[in-house]
Design an enzyme around this catalytic site. Structure first.
Site, short mmCIF file in Angstrom:
data_model
loop_
_atom_site.label_atom_id
_atom_site.label_comp_id
_atom_site.label_asym_id
_atom_site.label_seq_id
_atom_site.Cartn_x
_atom_site.Cartn_y
_atom_site.Cartn_z
N ASN A 138 8.08 11.64 4.18
CA ASN A 138 7.32 10.78 5.10
C ASN A 138 7.90 10.76 6.50
OD1 ASN A 138 5.06 9.72 3.66
ND2 ASN A 138 6.49 8.57 2.38
N ARG A 169 -3.96 5.17 -6.75
CA ARG A 169 -3.77 3.71 -6.72
C ARG A 169 -5.11 3.00 -6.56
NH1 ARG A 169 1.33 4.40 -2.60
NH2 ARG A 169 3.02 4.31 -4.16
N HIS A 193 -1.83 8.89 5.34
CA HIS A 193 -1.09 8.27 4.24
C HIS A 193 -0.28 7.14 4.88
CE1 HIS A 193 1.37 7.53 0.79
NE2 HIS A 193 2.47 7.92 1.40
#
Length: 333
Positions: A138, A169, A193
């Protein structure tokens, strides 16, 4: 030892050393090892290579996996700080990267990771020029863009884990609200994201029954059932909550990566929400990496699914692209 081996075996041909099912995982932190374990447990690779800069931890993780090989289908597990071990990888999974310091800006974190990636990506391409690179580190969208630039590979062979986990999710939370199995809920999270991700409420359906047709304002501010707040906001906040509770996320992203790896090795042409270069889609005209539903095969991405988004969803996607483009433009390559 050699004499004993000669007494046991009579060689009739030299063994083949190169592998057609080889995966490299760069970074043996919690996420990297969850990816490695999931790939190993699901019998997806016949060779698994681990690379990291911390030699002792690297050796320990390698040994720990090797000692469990009697309980899995055969897979050779290797590890080294030298990237030559990765030669011939079909898939390279990059999980390495710097963690955000307290008070550090996002751009500062990205820039530190760019410097780390400069030591990783060219080495992977040097030893595996035909590989696909899956970025998990990330901020994944920006670092996938960085990887594409550093690698020189075509855009279909460089992609990020993106919102594949966010979409999972989303389906899980939908399934809890509807009281059915997650696999029977069909819905997608696209875009970044992160905080500016977009829930495609217009496409959420169960067995072809589209929720948007039944409840036209689902996911909007006028929605009196608060689907956006109860579902999408929880998707965005879930990683923060897990990190607060246990310190990191690992198992779900590991399973997500294993599913992506399976798609490559089996050439199954499944659709995943992966971070890719979205230039030319939904009115976006810049080289920016965001997640859209894509078809994945043995040579990487082959198609982007042309979702019929509402005007509001397109605008949210543009806002997501704008936010990421600002970060990209601030990077010193």
């Amino acid at each position: 030892m050699a004499s004993t081996i000669k007494e046991v075996f009579a060689e009739i041909a030299a063994p083949v050393e190169n592998s057609h099912g080889k995966v490299t995982v760069v970074g043996v932190g919690q996420v990297g090892m969850a990816c490695a374990y999931s790939i190993l447990q699901q019998n997806l690779a016949n060779e698994l290579c681990l690379v990291d800069v911390v030699a002792d931890k690297l050796k320990g993780e390698m040994m720990d996996l090797q000692h469990g090989l009697a309980f899995t289908r055969h897979c050779t597990v290797k590890a080294d700080t030298d990237y030559s071990i990765t030669a011939g990888s079909k898939l390279c999974v990059v999980t390495a990267g710097a963690r955000q310091r307290e008070g550090e800006t996002r751009l500062s974190l990205v820039q530190r990771n760019v410097e780390i990636f400069k030591g990783i990506i060219p080495q992977l391409v040097k030893y595996s020029p035909d590989t696909c690179i899956l970025v998990v580190s990330n901020p994944v969208d920006v670092l996938t863009y960085v990887t594409w630039k550093l690698s020189g590979l075509p855009r279909e062979r460089v992609f990020g884990s993106g919102t594949n986990l966010d979409s999972a999710r989303f389906r899980f939370l939908l399934s809890e609200k509807l009281n059915i199995a997650p696999s029977s809920c069909h819905g997608w999270i696209i875009g970044e994201h992160g905080d500016s991700s977009v829930a495609v409420w217009s496409g959420v359906n169960v067995a072809g029954v589209t929720l948007h047709e039944i409840k036209p304002d689902i996911g909007e501010k006028t929605d009196n059932e608060h689907w956006e707040a109860e579902i999408h906001k929880k998707v965005v906040d879930s990683a923060y909550e897990i990190i607060k509770l246990k310190g990191y996320t690992s198992w779900a992203i590991g399973l997500s990566v294993a599913k992506i790896a399976q798609g490559i090795f089996s050439n199954s042409r499944n659709v995943f929400a992966l971070s890719t270069n979205v230039k030319g889609f939904h009115g976006i005209n810049d080289d920016v990496y965001l997640s859209l539903p894509v078809v994945l095969g043995s040579a990487g991405l082959t198609h982007v699914v042309k979702q019929q988004l509402t005007e509001a969803e397109v605008q949210k996607l543009h806002n997501s692209a704008k936010a990421l483009l600002e970060v990209q433009n601030g990077i010193v390559m």
